[in-house]
Design a protein around this motif. Structure first.
Motif, PDB file in Angstrom:
ATOM      1  N   THR A 224       0.924  -1.240  -0.028  1.00  0.00           N
ATOM      2  CA  THR A 224      -0.076  -0.185  -0.019  1.00  0.00           C
ATOM      3  C   THR A 224       0.679   1.294   0.053  1.00  0.00           C
ATOM      4  O   THR A 224       1.713   1.315   0.925  1.00  0.00           O
ATOM      5  N   MET A 225       0.678   2.229  -0.875  1.00  0.00           N
ATOM      6  CA  MET A 225       1.513   3.380  -1.082  1.00  0.00           C
ATOM      7  C   MET A 225       0.490   4.439  -1.462  1.00  0.00           C
ATOM      8  O   MET A 225      -0.404   4.453  -1.930  1.00  0.00           O
ATOM      9  N   LYS A 226       1.150   5.850  -1.078  1.00  0.00           N
ATOM     10  CA  LYS A 226       0.395   6.940  -1.595  1.00  0.00           C
ATOM     11  C   LYS A 226       0.997   7.582  -2.737  1.00  0.00           C
ATOM     12  O   LYS A 226       2.300   7.588  -2.802  1.00  0.00           O
ATOM     13  N   ARG A 227       0.337   8.309  -3.590  1.00  0.00           N
ATOM     14  CA  ARG A 227       0.830   9.021  -4.762  1.00  0.00           C
ATOM     15  C   ARG A 227       0.211  10.292  -4.779  1.00  0.00           C
ATOM     16  O   ARG A 227      -0.993  10.360  -4.890  1.00  0.00           O
ATOM     17  N   LYS A 228       0.918  11.426  -5.120  1.00  0.00           N
ATOM     18  CA  LYS A 228       0.332  12.825  -5.574  1.00  0.00           C
ATOM     19  C   LYS A 228      -0.054  12.745  -6.960  1.00  0.00           C
ATOM     20  O   LYS A 228       0.822  12.373  -7.876  1.00  0.00           O
ATOM     21  N   VAL A 229      -1.102  13.410  -7.161  1.00  0.00           N
ATOM     22  CA  VAL A 229      -1.536  13.488  -8.549  1.00  0.00           C
ATOM     23  C   VAL A 229      -1.143  14.864  -9.126  1.00  0.00           C
ATOM     24  O   VAL A 229      -1.131  15.890  -8.473  1.00  0.00           O
ATOM     25  N   VAL A 230      -0.469  14.601 -10.374  1.00  0.00           N
ATOM     26  CA  VAL A 230       0.299  15.900 -10.741  1.00  0.00           C
ATOM     27  C   VAL A 230      -0.519  16.252 -12.198  1.00  0.00           C
ATOM     28  O   VAL A 230      -0.846  15.265 -13.055  1.00  0.00           O
ATOM     29  N   GLN A 231      -0.906  17.546 -12.362  1.00  0.00           N
ATOM     30  CA  GLN A 231      -1.632  17.748 -13.799  1.00  0.00           C
ATOM     31  C   GLN A 231      -0.572  18.370 -14.677  1.00  0.00           C
ATOM     32  O   GLN A 231       0.413  19.011 -14.680  1.00  0.00           O
ATOM     33  N   HIS A 232      -0.782  17.595 -16.100  1.00  0.00           N
ATOM     34  CA  HIS A 232       0.188  18.084 -17.006  1.00  0.00           C
ATOM     35  C   HIS A 232      -0.756  18.452 -18.328  1.00  0.00           C
ATOM     36  O   HIS A 232      -1.454  17.727 -18.808  1.00  0.00           O
ATOM     37  N   GLY A 233      -0.954  19.741 -18.467  1.00  0.00           N
ATOM     38  CA  GLY A 233      -1.843  20.356 -19.557  1.00  0.00           C
ATOM     39  C   GLY A 233      -3.444  20.394 -19.056  1.00  0.00           C
ATOM     40  O   GLY A 233      -3.583  20.277 -17.466  1.00  0.00           O
ATOM     41  N   PRO A 234      -4.178  20.801 -19.701  1.00  0.00           N
ATOM     42  CA  PRO A 234      -5.546  21.058 -19.026  1.00  0.00           C
ATOM     43  C   PRO A 234      -6.229  19.845 -18.779  1.00  0.00           C
ATOM     44  O   PRO A 234      -7.562  19.861 -17.905  1.00  0.00           O
ATOM     45  N   GLY A 235      -6.230  18.741 -19.690  1.00  0.00           N
ATOM     46  CA  GLY A 235      -6.923  17.461 -19.143  1.00  0.00           C
ATOM     47  C   GLY A 235      -6.181  16.196 -18.641  1.00  0.00           C
ATOM     48  O   GLY A 235      -6.819  15.094 -18.938  1.00  0.00           O
ATOM     49  N   THR A 236      -4.804  16.462 -18.399  1.00  0.00           N
ATOM     50  CA  THR A 236      -4.194  15.059 -18.127  1.00  0.00           C
ATOM     51  C   THR A 236      -3.701  15.158 -16.727  1.00  0.00           C
ATOM     52  O   THR A 236      -3.046  15.984 -16.263  1.00  0.00           O
ATOM     53  N   LEU A 237      -3.953  13.892 -15.938  1.00  0.00           N
ATOM     54  CA  LEU A 237      -3.659  13.931 -14.729  1.00  0.00           C
ATOM     55  C   LEU A 237      -2.511  12.819 -14.750  1.00  0.00           C
ATOM     56  O   LEU A 237      -2.844  11.736 -15.369  1.00  0.00           O
ATOM     57  N   THR A 238      -1.551  12.748 -14.003  1.00  0.00           N
ATOM     58  CA  THR A 238      -0.475  11.663 -13.801  1.00  0.00           C
ATOM     59  C   THR A 238      -0.106  11.536 -12.458  1.00  0.00           C
ATOM     60  O   THR A 238      -0.131  12.186 -11.613  1.00  0.00           O
ATOM     61  N   ILE A 239       0.423  10.034 -12.299  1.00  0.00           N
ATOM     62  CA  ILE A 239       1.045   9.592 -10.960  1.00  0.00           C
ATOM     63  C   ILE A 239       2.276   8.883 -11.185  1.00  0.00           C
ATOM     64  O   ILE A 239       2.457   8.591 -12.224  1.00  0.00           O
ATOM     65  N   SER A 240       3.303   8.897 -10.211  1.00  0.00           N
ATOM     66  CA  SER A 240       4.561   8.038 -10.826  1.00  0.00           C
ATOM     67  C   SER A 240       4.443   6.465 -10.152  1.00  0.00           C
ATOM     68  O   SER A 240       3.553   6.217  -9.370  1.00  0.00           O
TER      69      SER A 240
END
Length: 324
Positions: free
Chosen positions: A22-38
């Protein structure tokens, strides 16, 4: 759904909430409609994930499953069956269903070897012996699984079960012992398909269904329904007299309930499930009350049919979960 891995596979935001997965990740926004996590660096290294590789994302009711295109990875396993009797073949089949692709088997006599070879031939699609010594066997998957064919295979299980119900009724009507024996052999097809389907569920999962554990349980119980018809045919094969009209009628009612169950599985509605349960409970009440009046030779086969209908009724929770 496939995603290409870019060089943001890092562990900057990794905070383990347990000692395992179990891990946590922060959501990063790239551009107007793209969300990414590592992706976790440990997981990426374990699966040899590099920049530009693709991973599979499977939306689930309870979350998002991420895995490699090769499917979930299972390490090689060594199984020691020396001195084991009844549990040896079952232990081997369990590793097959779990998803292992390569198994080293330790054995000590010809009987142990014969049991495993029979299990490979009758129950383990895709497994072959690739090498052998005086006390070891190397077994490996030589044909790949097809997750896309899962629905076809599941329907094949229902097809064979339907065939067994119909052929059992015909055999009982004519007290055809040769037909009983054929029905007993048909159970091998059901076992082989059920094992293969459970292996696919464990190894790849199924996005078309709400719950993999519930789906696995359904397949397991379908195999047990096949076993009950197997035992019914065995019971009739041992009879010295033909089945009574009452027993044949009880069998036909059981078969109708199975057909209703099959229809509920593929054309689900709450009303249909409710009607199925009403059929089951009415059958169980009526047939249980009549047990004391049955001829002696009808008692065991009738109990088998009662157990069959009870098992179908007990599957209502699994059906509800798969359609929640």
């Amino acid at each position: 759904m496939q995603r290409t891995v870019h060089n943001n596979v890092h562990h900057k935001h990794e905070t383990s909430t347990t000692t395992t997965t179990t891990m946590k990740r922060k959501v990063v926004q790239h551009g107007p409609g793209t969300l990414t996590i590592s992706l976790p660096s440990t997981w990426a290294k374990q699966h040899n994930i590099k920049k530009g590789d693709e991973v599979i994302l499977e939306p689930r009711t309870e979350g998002l499953l991420v895995h490699t295109p090769r499917g979930r990875q299972f390490e090689k396993k060594t199984l020691d069956i020396r001195g084991l009797n009844r549990i040896a073949a079952r232990s081997f089949a369990a590793l097959y269903k779990a998803g292992y692709d390569e198994i080293t088997l330790l054995y000590e006599n010809a009987d142990e070897l014969q049991r495993i070879q029979k299990t490979i031939n009758n129950e383990c699609t895709g497994y072959e012996v690739i090498s052998e010594t005086d006390n070891t066997i190397e077994i490996k998957q030589i044909s790949s699984l097809s997750s896309e064919d899962f629905n076809i295979l599941l329907r094949r299980i229902f097809f064979f079960l339907t065939t067994v119900t119909e052929e059992t009724s015909a055999a009982a009507t004519n007290h055809n012992k040769n037909a009983y024996e054929k029905n007993i052999l048909r159970d091998q097809h059901i076992n082989k398909l059920a094992n293969f389907c459970r292996r696919i569920v464990n190894k790849h999962g199924q996005t078309n269904y709400k719950s993999d554990p519930a789906l696995y349980t359904l397949i397991e119980e379908l195999e047990k329904l096949g076993d009950l018809y197997l035992n019914f045919n065995k019971a009739l094969l041992k009879r010295t007299t033909p089945p009574t009209k009452e027993l044949i009628e009880t069998l036909k009612e059981t078969n109708k309930i199975f057909q209703t169950f099959k229809n509920v599985c593929f054309q689900y509605s709450l009303n249909k499930l409710d009607q199925l349960l009403s059929q089951c409970f009415s059958f169980l009440d009526t047939k249980t009350a009549a047990l004391t009046r049955l001829p002696r030779e009808d008692i065991i086969p009738t109990h088998i049919l009662l157990n069959t209908v009870q098992k179908i009724a007990d599957l209502n929770g699994i059906i509800l979960l798969l359609n929640a």
